[in-house]
Enzyme design. Structure first.
Site, PDB file in Angstrom:
ATOM      1  N   GLY A   1       1.820   5.010  11.284  1.00  0.00           N
ATOM      2  CA  GLY A   1       3.395   5.588  10.609  1.00  0.00           C
ATOM      3  C   GLY A   1       4.403   4.183  10.634  1.00  0.00           C
ATOM      4  O   GLY A   1       5.708   4.470  10.721  1.00  0.00           O
TER       5      GLY A   1
ATOM      6  N   ARG B   1     -10.535  21.691   0.831  1.00  0.00           N
ATOM      7  CA  ARG B   1      -9.316  20.892   0.462  1.00  0.00           C
ATOM      8  C   ARG B   1      -8.255  21.972   0.284  1.00  0.00           C
ATOM      9  O   ARG B   1      -7.117  21.627   0.735  1.00  0.00           O
ATOM     10  CB  ARG B   1      -9.560  19.910  -0.398  1.00  0.00           C
ATOM     11  CG  ARG B   1     -10.460  18.610  -0.083  1.00  0.00           C
ATOM     12  CD  ARG B   1     -11.086  18.166  -1.226  1.00  0.00           C
ATOM     13  NE  ARG B   1     -10.395  17.197  -1.894  1.00  0.00           N
ATOM     14  CZ  ARG B   1     -10.707  16.508  -2.865  1.00  0.00           C
ATOM     15  NH1 ARG B   1     -11.674  16.701  -3.532  1.00  0.00           N
ATOM     16  NH2 ARG B   1      -9.881  15.677  -3.303  1.00  0.00           N
TER      17      ARG B   1
ATOM     18  N   ILE C   1      -7.221  12.394  -0.386  1.00  0.00           N
ATOM     19  CA  ILE C   1      -6.886  12.445  -1.872  1.00  0.00           C
ATOM     20  C   ILE C   1      -6.323  13.972  -2.063  1.00  0.00           C
ATOM     21  O   ILE C   1      -6.892  14.963  -1.776  1.00  0.00           O
ATOM     22  CB  ILE C   1      -7.944  12.272  -2.688  1.00  0.00           C
ATOM     23  CG1 ILE C   1      -8.133  10.617  -2.736  1.00  0.00           C
ATOM     24  CG2 ILE C   1      -7.800  12.577  -4.208  1.00  0.00           C
ATOM     25  CD1 ILE C   1      -9.674  10.235  -3.397  1.00  0.00           C
TER      26      ILE C   1
ATOM     27  N   ASN D   1       3.746   7.640  -3.568  1.00  0.00           N
ATOM     28  CA  ASN D   1       2.737   7.045  -2.788  1.00  0.00           C
ATOM     29  C   ASN D   1       2.879   5.570  -2.846  1.00  0.00           C
ATOM     30  O   ASN D   1       3.601   5.036  -3.491  1.00  0.00           O
ATOM     31  CB  ASN D   1       1.528   7.587  -3.324  1.00  0.00           C
ATOM     32  CG  ASN D   1       0.317   7.033  -2.353  1.00  0.00           C
ATOM     33  OD1 ASN D   1       0.308   7.034  -1.153  1.00  0.00           O
ATOM     34  ND2 ASN D   1      -0.695   6.283  -3.173  1.00  0.00           N
TER      35      ASN D   1
ATOM     36  N   HIS E   1       0.504   2.242  -2.029  1.00  0.00           N
ATOM     37  CA  HIS E   1      -0.637   1.832  -1.967  1.00  0.00           C
ATOM     38  C   HIS E   1      -0.724   0.144  -1.548  1.00  0.00           C
ATOM     39  O   HIS E   1       0.047  -0.685  -2.321  1.00  0.00           O
ATOM     40  CB  HIS E   1      -1.390   1.684  -3.434  1.00  0.00           C
ATOM     41  CG  HIS E   1      -2.758   1.635  -3.460  1.00  0.00           C
ATOM     42  ND1 HIS E   1      -3.625   2.207  -2.548  1.00  0.00           N
ATOM     43  CD2 HIS E   1      -3.451   0.265  -3.961  1.00  0.00           C
ATOM     44  CE1 HIS E   1      -4.759   1.638  -2.728  1.00  0.00           C
ATOM     45  NE2 HIS E   1      -4.513   0.420  -3.363  1.00  0.00           N
TER      46      HIS E   1
ATOM     47  N   ASP F   1      -4.503   7.192  -7.265  1.00  0.00           N
ATOM     48  CA  ASP F   1      -3.540   5.710  -7.419  1.00  0.00           C
ATOM     49  C   ASP F   1      -3.621   5.620  -8.773  1.00  0.00           C
ATOM     50  O   ASP F   1      -3.399   4.334  -9.160  1.00  0.00           O
ATOM     51  CB  ASP F   1      -4.382   4.790  -6.591  1.00  0.00           C
ATOM     52  CG  ASP F   1      -4.679   4.927  -5.098  1.00  0.00           C
ATOM     53  OD1 ASP F   1      -3.802   5.562  -4.583  1.00  0.00           O
ATOM     54  OD2 ASP F   1      -5.725   4.317  -4.326  1.00  0.00           O
TER      55      ASP F   1
ATOM     56  N   GLN G   1       6.312  -6.151   3.179  1.00  0.00           N
ATOM     57  CA  GLN G   1       6.744  -5.969   1.618  1.00  0.00           C
ATOM     58  C   GLN G   1       6.900  -4.481   1.656  1.00  0.00           C
ATOM     59  O   GLN G   1       7.631  -3.765   1.015  1.00  0.00           O
ATOM     60  CB  GLN G   1       5.781  -6.599   0.594  1.00  0.00           C
ATOM     61  CG  GLN G   1       5.799  -8.029   0.468  1.00  0.00           C
ATOM     62  CD  GLN G   1       7.280  -8.604   0.655  1.00  0.00           C
ATOM     63  OE1 GLN G   1       8.253  -8.241  -0.342  1.00  0.00           O
ATOM     64  NE2 GLN G   1       7.746  -9.660   1.543  1.00  0.00           N
ATOM     65  N   GLU G   2       6.033  -3.796   1.951  1.00  0.00           N
ATOM     66  CA  GLU G   2       5.980  -2.204   2.014  1.00  0.00           C
ATOM     67  C   GLU G   2       7.377  -1.837   2.709  1.00  0.00           C
ATOM     68  O   GLU G   2       7.865  -0.616   1.992  1.00  0.00           O
ATOM     69  CB  GLU G   2       4.553  -1.765   2.512  1.00  0.00           C
ATOM     70  CG  GLU G   2       3.466  -1.938   1.862  1.00  0.00           C
ATOM     71  CD  GLU G   2       2.215  -1.039   2.519  1.00  0.00           C
ATOM     72  OE1 GLU G   2       2.359  -0.106   3.138  1.00  0.00           O
ATOM     73  OE2 GLU G   2       0.988  -1.833   2.570  1.00  0.00           O
TER      74      GLU G   2
HETATM   75  C1  GAR Z   1      -0.161   1.106   4.597  1.00  0.00           C
HETATM   76  O1  GAR Z   1      -0.415  -0.115   4.224  1.00  0.00           O
HETATM   77  C2  GAR Z   1      -0.559   1.979   3.028  1.00  0.00           C
HETATM   78  O2  GAR Z   1      -0.067   1.337   2.014  1.00  0.00           O
HETATM   79  C3  GAR Z   1      -1.679   2.467   3.344  1.00  0.00           C
HETATM   80  O3  GAR Z   1      -1.970   2.761   4.744  1.00  0.00           O
HETATM   81  C4  GAR Z   1      -1.155   1.859   5.466  1.00  0.00           C
HETATM   82  C5  GAR Z   1      -0.220   2.924   6.406  1.00  0.00           C
HETATM   83  O4  GAR Z   1       0.323   2.176   7.150  1.00  0.00           O
HETATM   84  N1  GAR Z   1      -1.818   3.388   2.320  1.00  0.00           N
HETATM   85  C6  GAR Z   1      -3.145   3.743   1.612  1.00  0.00           C
HETATM   86  O5  GAR Z   1      -4.073   2.696   1.846  1.00  0.00           O
HETATM   87  C7  GAR Z   1      -3.046   4.860   0.961  1.00  0.00           C
HETATM   88  N2  GAR Z   1      -4.244   4.969   0.175  1.00  0.00           N
HETATM   89  P1  GAR Z   1       1.188   2.862   8.468  1.00  0.00           P
HETATM   90  O6  GAR Z   1       0.467   4.222   8.892  1.00  0.00           O
HETATM   91  O7  GAR Z   1       1.680   1.874   9.496  1.00  0.00           O
HETATM   92  O8  GAR Z   1       2.396   3.233   7.560  1.00  0.00           O
END
Ligand code: GAR
Length: 208
Positions: free
Chosen positions: A15, A68, A95, A110, A112, A148, A176-177
């Site tokens: 998270g 699902r 998904i 989202n 990625h 994606d 960067q995220e």
């Molecule tokens: C992040 O790197 C995000 O981009 C990736 O999971 C990680 C979550 O980190 N998401 C995916 O791969 C989605 N397909 P977090 O739990 O520390 O936020």
């Protein structure tokens, strides 16, 4: 004054992306309210982060649903009950089927951890390192019915360095995220994202 957007953040793990949005709201950089945080497994640390911030946190345990669609019905119920107006996928490793995507059409984002359309899927860093590309990064996009594949809102690039592991590259991308995801959420909240086919235009505004 217009009502604030109500975010529903979906997580599966530690998270940190969620935390970056919580922190940005705290600094006044994102003018939204997180109405609920949902996780698909009880051990997701994201749930604790939410509770610590005083945000409603609910586990909709995927294992307790057969199939699902019943699982997604349960997610939709929680999100609707909380009055969610924008769904934010933050490390949500499932998904979503058209059932969910149509319910919140145009209102799901989202992030990625790669430069889409390269390296979609659940193992982006592993795939990036195996391929040998020199640049990777992250992509925030609207979610459509593919994987994606929705219109791209923002991307940030980082170098792939000799000797990188999934962990070192992942940490560089994650920095960067944590910058671009809150920015994209705020642009949405300001009504400044205009989608035309595959293109997301960012409308100029005072805070641009
Ligand atoms: C992040 O790197 C995000 O981009 C990736 O999971 C990680 C979550 O980190 N998401 C995916 O791969 C989605 N397909 P977090 O739990 O520390 O936020």
């Amino acid at each position: 004054m217009a009502e604030k957007e109500k975010l529903g953040v979906l997580c599966s793990g530690r998270g940190t992306d969620l935390q970056s949005i919580i922190d940005a709201i705290g600094r006044g950089e994102v003018e939204a309210e997180i109405a609920v945080v949902l996780a698909d497994k009880p051990e997701a640390f994201a749930l604790e982060r939410a509770r610590k911030a005083g945000i409603k946190a609910v586990c909709v345990n995927r294992k307790q649903y057969e199939g699902r669609e019943p699982f997604e019905e349960a997610l939709i119920k929680e999100l609707e009950e909380a009055g969610v107006t924008l769904v934010v996928l933050a490390g949500f490793m499932r998904i979503l089927t058209p059932l969910f995507v149509r319910h919140f059409a145009g209102r799901i984002m989202n992030i990625h951890p790669a430069l889409l359309p390269s390296f979609p899927g659940a193992h982006a860093h592993r795939d990036v390192l195996a391929y040998g590309v020199k640049v990777s990064g992250c992509t925030v996009h609207f979610v459509d019915e593919g994987t994606d594949s929705g219109p791209i809102i923002m991307q940030a690039a980082v170098p792939v360095l000799p000797g990188d592991t999934e962990e070192t590259l992942g940490a560089r991308v994650l920095e960067q995220e944590h910058i671009i995801y809150p920015k994209c959420v705020q642009l949405y909240c300001e009504g400044r994202l205009k989608v035309e086919g595959r293109h997301v235009h960012i409308i100029e505004g005072e805070k641009a």
